[in-house]
Design a protein around this motif. Structure first.
Motif, PDB file in Angstrom:
ATOM      1  N   ILE A 110      34.480 111.234 -16.929  1.00 19.63           N
ATOM      2  CA  ILE A 110      35.380 112.106 -16.171  1.00 19.63           C
ATOM      3  C   ILE A 110      34.574 112.959 -15.214  1.00 19.63           C
ATOM      4  CG2 ILE A 110      37.051 113.988 -16.331  1.00 19.63           C
ATOM      5  CD1 ILE A 110      38.151 111.473 -17.432  1.00 19.63           C
ATOM      6  N   MET A 115      37.488 121.886  -4.976  1.00 23.15           N
ATOM      7  CA  MET A 115      37.223 122.084  -3.552  1.00 23.15           C
ATOM      8  C   MET A 115      37.496 123.534  -3.201  1.00 23.15           C
ATOM      9  SD  MET A 115      38.991 118.488  -3.105  1.00 23.15           S
ATOM     10  CE  MET A 115      39.041 118.397  -4.896  1.00 23.15           C
ATOM     11  N   ALA A 123      41.791 123.056  -3.966  1.00 24.68           N
ATOM     12  CA  ALA A 123      42.225 121.775  -4.536  1.00 24.68           C
ATOM     13  C   ALA A 123      41.332 121.435  -5.715  1.00 24.68           C
ATOM     14  CB  ALA A 123      42.167 120.665  -3.495  1.00 24.68           C
ATOM     15  N   ARG A 124      41.889 120.619  -6.603  1.00 18.58           N
ATOM     16  CA  ARG A 124      41.136 120.176  -7.763  1.00 18.58           C
ATOM     17  C   ARG A 124      41.530 118.731  -8.076  1.00 18.58           C
ATOM     18  NH1 ARG A 124      39.480 124.003 -11.851  1.00 18.58           N
ATOM     19  NH2 ARG A 124      37.994 122.918 -13.170  1.00 18.58           N
ATOM     20  N   GLN A 125      40.534 117.925  -8.354  1.00 19.14           N
ATOM     21  CA  GLN A 125      40.790 116.528  -8.709  1.00 19.14           C
ATOM     22  C   GLN A 125      39.951 116.200  -9.927  1.00 19.14           C
ATOM     23  OE1 GLN A 125      42.926 114.471  -7.333  1.00 19.14           O
ATOM     24  NE2 GLN A 125      42.305 112.430  -7.978  1.00 19.14           N
ATOM     25  N   LYS A 126      40.644 115.813 -11.020  1.00 16.21           N
ATOM     26  CA  LYS A 126      39.941 115.467 -12.254  1.00 16.21           C
ATOM     27  C   LYS A 126      40.343 114.052 -12.629  1.00 16.21           C
ATOM     28  CE  LYS A 126      39.073 117.341 -16.855  1.00 16.21           C
ATOM     29  NZ  LYS A 126      39.437 118.407 -17.817  1.00 16.21           N
ATOM     30  N   GLN A 127      39.388 113.175 -12.713  1.00 20.18           N
ATOM     31  CA  GLN A 127      39.704 111.776 -12.958  1.00 20.18           C
ATOM     32  C   GLN A 127      38.473 111.056 -13.488  1.00 20.18           C
ATOM     33  OE1 GLN A 127      40.245 110.527  -8.626  1.00 20.18           O
ATOM     34  NE2 GLN A 127      38.718 109.037  -9.324  1.00 20.18           N
ATOM     35  N   PRO A 128      38.669 109.872 -14.074  1.00 21.63           N
ATOM     36  CA  PRO A 128      37.512 109.059 -14.440  1.00 21.63           C
ATOM     37  C   PRO A 128      36.863 108.504 -13.178  1.00 21.63           C
ATOM     38  CG  PRO A 128      39.501 108.316 -15.572  1.00 21.63           C
ATOM     39  CD  PRO A 128      39.940 109.260 -14.502  1.00 21.63           C
ATOM     40  N   LEU A 135      35.064 108.475  -5.117  1.00 26.26           N
ATOM     41  CA  LEU A 135      36.002 109.591  -4.926  1.00 26.26           C
ATOM     42  C   LEU A 135      35.606 110.239  -3.612  1.00 26.26           C
ATOM     43  CD1 LEU A 135      38.175 111.607  -5.756  1.00 26.26           C
ATOM     44  CD2 LEU A 135      36.493 112.782  -7.155  1.00 26.26           C
ATOM     45  N   VAL A 137      36.421 113.106  -0.758  1.00 33.78           N
ATOM     46  CA  VAL A 137      37.100 114.340  -0.366  1.00 33.78           C
ATOM     47  C   VAL A 137      36.914 114.464   1.139  1.00 33.78           C
ATOM     48  CG1 VAL A 137      37.267 116.827  -0.712  1.00 33.78           C
ATOM     49  CG2 VAL A 137      36.523 115.345  -2.582  1.00 33.78           C
TER      50      VAL A 137
ATOM     51  N   GLU B 126      44.268 114.170 -12.959  1.00 34.46           N
ATOM     52  CA  GLU B 126      44.877 115.485 -12.742  1.00 34.46           C
ATOM     53  C   GLU B 126      44.565 115.947 -11.338  1.00 34.46           C
ATOM     54  OE1 GLU B 126      43.971 116.914 -17.310  1.00 34.46           O
ATOM     55  OE2 GLU B 126      43.674 118.319 -15.681  1.00 34.46           O
ATOM     56  N   SER B 128      45.535 119.019  -8.346  1.00 30.74           N
ATOM     57  CA  SER B 128      46.254 120.251  -8.008  1.00 30.74           C
ATOM     58  C   SER B 128      45.814 120.685  -6.612  1.00 30.74           C
ATOM     59  CB  SER B 128      45.978 121.349  -9.034  1.00 30.74           C
ATOM     60  OG  SER B 128      44.635 121.749  -8.981  1.00 30.74           O
ATOM     61  N   PHE B 129      46.794 121.095  -5.809  1.00 37.83           N
ATOM     62  CA  PHE B 129      46.521 121.546  -4.438  1.00 37.83           C
ATOM     63  C   PHE B 129      47.172 122.904  -4.234  1.00 37.83           C
ATOM     64  CE2 PHE B 129      44.498 117.810  -3.361  1.00 37.83           C
ATOM     65  CZ  PHE B 129      45.275 116.684  -3.549  1.00 37.83           C
ATOM     66  N   THR B 145      39.465 106.660  -4.358  1.00 40.48           N
ATOM     67  CA  THR B 145      40.439 107.750  -4.324  1.00 40.48           C
ATOM     68  C   THR B 145      40.077 108.666  -3.169  1.00 40.48           C
ATOM     69  OG1 THR B 145      40.716 107.682  -6.724  1.00 40.48           O
ATOM     70  CG2 THR B 145      41.444 109.672  -5.587  1.00 40.48           C
ATOM     71  N   VAL B 147      40.940 112.238  -1.306  1.00 37.55           N
ATOM     72  CA  VAL B 147      41.598 113.545  -1.379  1.00 37.55           C
ATOM     73  C   VAL B 147      41.510 114.145   0.003  1.00 37.55           C
ATOM     74  CG1 VAL B 147      41.574 115.834  -2.436  1.00 37.55           C
ATOM     75  CG2 VAL B 147      40.965 113.824  -3.798  1.00 37.55           C
TER      76      VAL B 147
END
Lengths: 155, 167
Positions: A110, A115, A123-128, A135, A137, B126, B128-129, B145, B147
């Protein structure tokens, strides 16, 4: 039932318990993740801005960016950084003077990416993030260009 | 002559028939030559065997002899009905065998699932923005992915002009 079969049954049980213990331990442990971050600039200009010595992004990175619904024709690598993330020690990657991303590791590959703009979480992104996956941004940049922080899992 | 009639004749000869039935048989013998002939044969046969049969002499009194046999039969019946205790090791093996098979199948399943499923694939994402203009785009085929944030960068990557929007 022969003694040989009884020993075989005992060995099977021992193996099952051992495997279960090892699996649980490996799942629970939050291993440190080795990541590489590319700071990339996307533009329609075939050359980087005057005075900037940006090289073209790696073919692999460019291929990933072109597979996305983005409008830019050219991608230039501004910088790249190798780092290791762990739950206890997040790593910050600076995009600009006021924009940065913070990367933290977790169990089961994970990544927790926060950000921040002007110090505030936006912003927040939590993922495998398994090996070989990306990933990215990104956001707009002046002159109809765009910026990208491409995170790739190394190993 | 049927088998029942022959048995009746034998019983008549042995004097084992009730009075009424004996009279019936006697009347039957008066009119049936075949029955008379059979009765004669049976009588001859009994006479012939009488001399050869030697009575069995029991070592003890008749009632006592048979009661011994009866007691022995009862004793054997009781012994047969007595439940045999199952050793604990046998009970344990009966449980261990299917449990071991289940454990082995589970072990194989765990090993296979770890090879098939990439680590972390069961974890949901998960996001969140703070701003509604931000969004996330997943390309599962490419394993990517994206963002997207509505914030422009300010140095190195960009200059001071206004940012344009994403197509």
């Amino acid at each position: 039932m022969s003694a040989r079969l009884v020993r075989l049954i005992g060995a099977a049980w021992f193996l099952a318990v051992l495997t279960l213990a090892m699996t649980s331990a490996s799942s629970a442990q939050a291993a440190d993740l080795k990541l590489r971050a590319y700071l990339v600039w996307g533009t329609d200009d075939p050359k980087p801005p005057a005075g900037k010595d940006y090289k073209a992004a790696d073919a692999e990175i460019e291929k990933k960016l072109r597979s996305l619904p983005l409008k830019w024709q050219h991608y230039f690598e501004v910088s790249r950084t190798n780092f290791v993330v762990s739950p206890s020690a997040p790593t910050k990657v600076s995009v600009s003077g006021k924009c940065e991303i913070e990367v933290k590791g977790g169990p089961n590959s994970i990544v927790d990416v926060v950000m921040r703009n002007k110090g505030e979480e936006v912003a927040r992104q939590k993922q495998p993030l398994p090996s070989g996956q990306y990933l990215i941004v990104s956001g707009n940049a002046p002159n109809s260009s765009g910026w990208f922080v491409v995170l790739k899992r190394e190993e | 002559m049927d088998y029942e009639a022959q048995l009746k004749l034998q019983a008549y000869l042995d004097g084992e028939l009730p009075e009424g039935e004996a009279k019936e048989v006697a009347n039957w013998l008066a009119r049936d030559q075949e029955a008379v002939a059979l009765l004669g044969e049976l009588r001859q046969t009994r006479k012939a065997l009488a001399g050869f049969e030697d009575g069995v002499r029991l070592p003890e009194a008749r009632e006592f002899y048979w009661s011994k046999i009866e007691r022995e039969i009862e004793r054997l019946d009781v012994k047969r009905e007595e439940p045999v205790g199952v050793p604990f090791s046998v009970k344990l093996r009966r449980i261990l065998m299917p449990a071991s098979a289940v454990a082995l199948v589970a072990l194989i399943g765990m090993i296979v699932s770890k090879e098939i499923l990439p680590s972390g694939s069961a974890y949901s994402t998960e996001t969140s923005f703070r701003d509604s203009e931000s969004f996330t785009y997943h390309d599962y085929a490419e394993g990517t992915t994206l963002v997207w944030l509505p914030y422009p960068a300010e140095n190195d990557v960009a200059d001071e002009k206004e940012p344009s929007t994403l197509e």
